[in-house]
Design a protein around this motif. Structure first.
Motif, PDB file in Angstrom:
ATOM      1  N   ALA A  39      -2.657   3.387  -1.339  1.00  0.00           N
ATOM      2  CA  ALA A  39      -3.039   2.859  -2.656  1.00  0.00           C
ATOM      3  C   ALA A  39      -2.299   1.563  -2.957  1.00  0.00           C
ATOM      4  CB  ALA A  39      -2.720   3.904  -3.729  1.00  0.00           C
ATOM      5  N   GLY A  81      -5.625  -2.455  -7.134  1.00  0.00           N
ATOM      6  CA  GLY A  81      -7.010  -2.897  -6.952  1.00  0.00           C
ATOM      7  C   GLY A  81      -7.808  -2.189  -5.888  1.00  0.00           C
ATOM      8  N   GLU A  82      -7.165  -1.443  -4.984  1.00  0.00           N
ATOM      9  CA  GLU A  82      -7.966  -0.679  -4.008  1.00  0.00           C
ATOM     10  C   GLU A  82      -7.198   0.499  -3.428  1.00  0.00           C
ATOM     11  OE1 GLU A  82      -9.341  -2.642  -0.514  1.00  0.00           O
ATOM     12  OE2 GLU A  82      -7.354  -3.303   0.108  1.00  0.00           O
ATOM     13  N   ARG A  83      -7.967   1.418  -2.891  1.00  0.00           N
ATOM     14  CA  ARG A  83      -7.386   2.639  -2.333  1.00  0.00           C
ATOM     15  C   ARG A  83      -8.184   3.026  -1.099  1.00  0.00           C
ATOM     16  NH1 ARG A  83      -7.466   6.592  -6.927  1.00  0.00           N
ATOM     17  NH2 ARG A  83      -9.022   7.826  -5.880  1.00  0.00           N
ATOM     18  N   LEU A  84      -7.476   3.225   0.002  1.00  0.00           N
ATOM     19  CA  LEU A  84      -8.121   3.707   1.230  1.00  0.00           C
ATOM     20  C   LEU A  84      -7.718   5.162   1.417  1.00  0.00           C
ATOM     21  CD1 LEU A  84      -9.482   3.312   4.085  1.00  0.00           C
ATOM     22  CD2 LEU A  84      -7.229   2.624   4.903  1.00  0.00           C
ATOM     23  N   GLU A  85      -8.714   6.039   1.673  1.00  0.00           N
ATOM     24  CA  GLU A  85      -8.383   7.453   1.877  1.00  0.00           C
ATOM     25  C   GLU A  85      -8.914   7.918   3.222  1.00  0.00           C
ATOM     26  OE1 GLU A  85      -8.754   8.751  -2.812  1.00  0.00           O
ATOM     27  OE2 GLU A  85      -9.266  10.179  -1.237  1.00  0.00           O
ATOM     28  N   TYR A 100       0.855  -1.189   0.000  1.00  0.00           N
ATOM     29  CA  TYR A 100       0.000   0.000   0.000  1.00  0.00           C
ATOM     30  C   TYR A 100       0.894   1.243   0.000  1.00  0.00           C
ATOM     31  CZ  TYR A 100      -4.131  -2.809   0.852  1.00  0.00           C
ATOM     32  OH  TYR A 100      -5.154  -3.713   0.716  1.00  0.00           O
TER      33      TYR A 100
END
Ligand code: NAD
Length: 270
Positions: free
Chosen positions: A223, A226-230, A149
Motif C-alpha cells: 500500500a 494513491g494505490e494498493r497492490l494485493e 509501499y
C-alpha cells in the motif's frame, strides 16, 4: 515401478487422515505404518478406516520409531515437539521425512536443519502449488517496489488453528523481506493494540483472523499513497496441502540427505 512405502505420524489428525486418503487416491504408494500421540484413544485402530478409505491392516502405533523402521518416507503434520523427535528419528534411520507442522521456533528449526544433514527432509509451511508460486511473486514485487509501499500480510484460518500468524504468513513475510533486502525478525510488526503509534516505514505488518472452517487465506498488500497492490491465495480445501505433500513424498523418495522444499518439487528454484 515399486510402490513407495509411506508412514504417517499423527495419522489420526485432520491432515494425517487426509494424507492417508490422498496417498490411496494417488496410487503408487502403500501406507505401511501410522502413529499417534502416546495415550491417544486412536491407538490400535486401523489407519485406513480412520481415514475413511477402508481397512488397510495397519494399526495406529504409539511408537514413532517403528514407523521409521517400516516406511521409506514418513509424513509428519503434528505438533512442533513431536516433529523434532521425528526429525531425530529420520536422522538416526536415514529415512525421508516430509514435514508440514507449523509453529516451529528458531531452536526447533535448527534441529530440523541438523537432521537434514543425515536424511532427506522436505520441509514446507505450505504444500500448495499456488502458495509456492505466490512466494516468488511476492519476492519479485517487494524487490520492485520501494519502501513507500507498506507491506501488510493478512491471513485467515479455521477456528482450530493453534499457531499465529500462520507458518505461510511468516514465509510470505520472509519472501517480502528477501525481496526488500531486510531482516524480517527486526522489521516485523506482529501485534498492534492500544496506542502503537504511526506505522514505521519499511516494516512488514501481520494481521490474523480465525473462524469457522476456512482452509487458509493469505493476502500480501503493498500500500502506497494513491494505490494498493494485493497478491493473494485462497485454499478451498485442505486436500490441496495433502496432495502437495504426497507429490513431495514421491519426489523425495530415494533422494540424498539434505533440506528440500516445495520449490524443488515444482521446479521453481532459480
Ligand atoms: P490436528 O490437531 O488435527 O492433528 C495433529 C495430530 O498430531 C493429532 O492427531 C495429534 O494427536 C497428533 N500428535 C501429537 N503429538 C504426536 C506424537 N508425539 N506422535 C504422533 N502424533 C502426534 O492438526 P492438523 O490440522 O492436522 O494440523 C497439523 C499441523 O499441520 C499443524 O501444525 C498445521 O498448521 C499444519 N498444517 C500444515 C500445512 C502445510 O501445507 N504445511 C497444511 C495444513 C496444516
Amino acid at each position: 515401478m515399486a510402490e513407495i512405502r509411506i508412514g504417517v505420524v499423527g495419522c489420526g489428525g485432520r491432515m494425517g487422515r487426509m494424507l492417508v486418503s490422498e496417498a490411496q487416491a494417488a496410487g503408487g504408494f502403500r501406507v505401511v505404518a501410522g502413529s499417534e500421540a502416546p495415550g491417544s484413544p486412536l491407538l490400535g485402530k486401523d489407519v485406513g478406516e480412520l481415514a475413511g478409505v477402508g481397512r488397510l491392516g495397519v494399526a495406529v502405533a504409539a511408537d514413532a520409531a517403528s514407523v521409521f523402521k517400516t516406511a521409506e518416507v514418513v509424513l509428519d503434520f503434528t505438533v512442533p515437539a513431536a516433529s523434532i523427535a521425528h526429525a531425530r528419528l529420520a536422522a538416526e534411520t536415514g529415512r525421508a521425512l516430509v514435514l508440514g507442522t507449523t509453529g516451529i521456533d528458531a531452536a526447533q528449526g535448527a534441529a530440523i536443519r541438523e537432521a537434514a544433514k543425515r536424511a532427506p527432509v522436505m520441509w514446507a509451511a505450505n504444500f500448495s502449488l499456488g502458495v509456492n508460486l505466490l512466494l516468488n511473486l511476492v519476492e519479485q514485487a517487494a524487490r520492485a517496489l520501494g519502501e513507500e509501499y507498506d507491506i501488510e500480510i493478512l491471513e485467515m484460518h479455521h477456528r482450530h488453528k493453534v499457531d499465529a500468524p500462520s507458518g505461510t504468513a511468516l514465509v510470505l513475510g520472509e519472501a517480502a523481506a528477501r525481496g526488500r533486502g531486510i531482516d524480517l525478525k527486526s522489521r516485523s510488526e506482529r501485534v498492534r493494540d492500544g496506542h502503537p503509534g504511526a506505522r514505521k516505514s519499511g516494516n512488514i505488518g501481520f494481521a490474523v483472523l480465525r473462524g469457522g472452517d476456512v482452509a487458509g487465506e493469505h493476502s500480501v498488500i503493498f500500500a502506497a499513497p494513491g494505490e494498493r497492490l494485493e497478491l493473494g491465495h485462497r485454499a478451498g480445501t485442505r486436500a490441496i496441502f495433502a496432495r502437495g505433500a504426497i507429490s513431495a513424498a514421491r519426489w523425495v523418495a530415494g533422494k540424498p540427505a539434505g533440506l528440500y522444499d516445495m520449490k524443488d518439487v515444482l521446479g521453481l528454484k532459480r
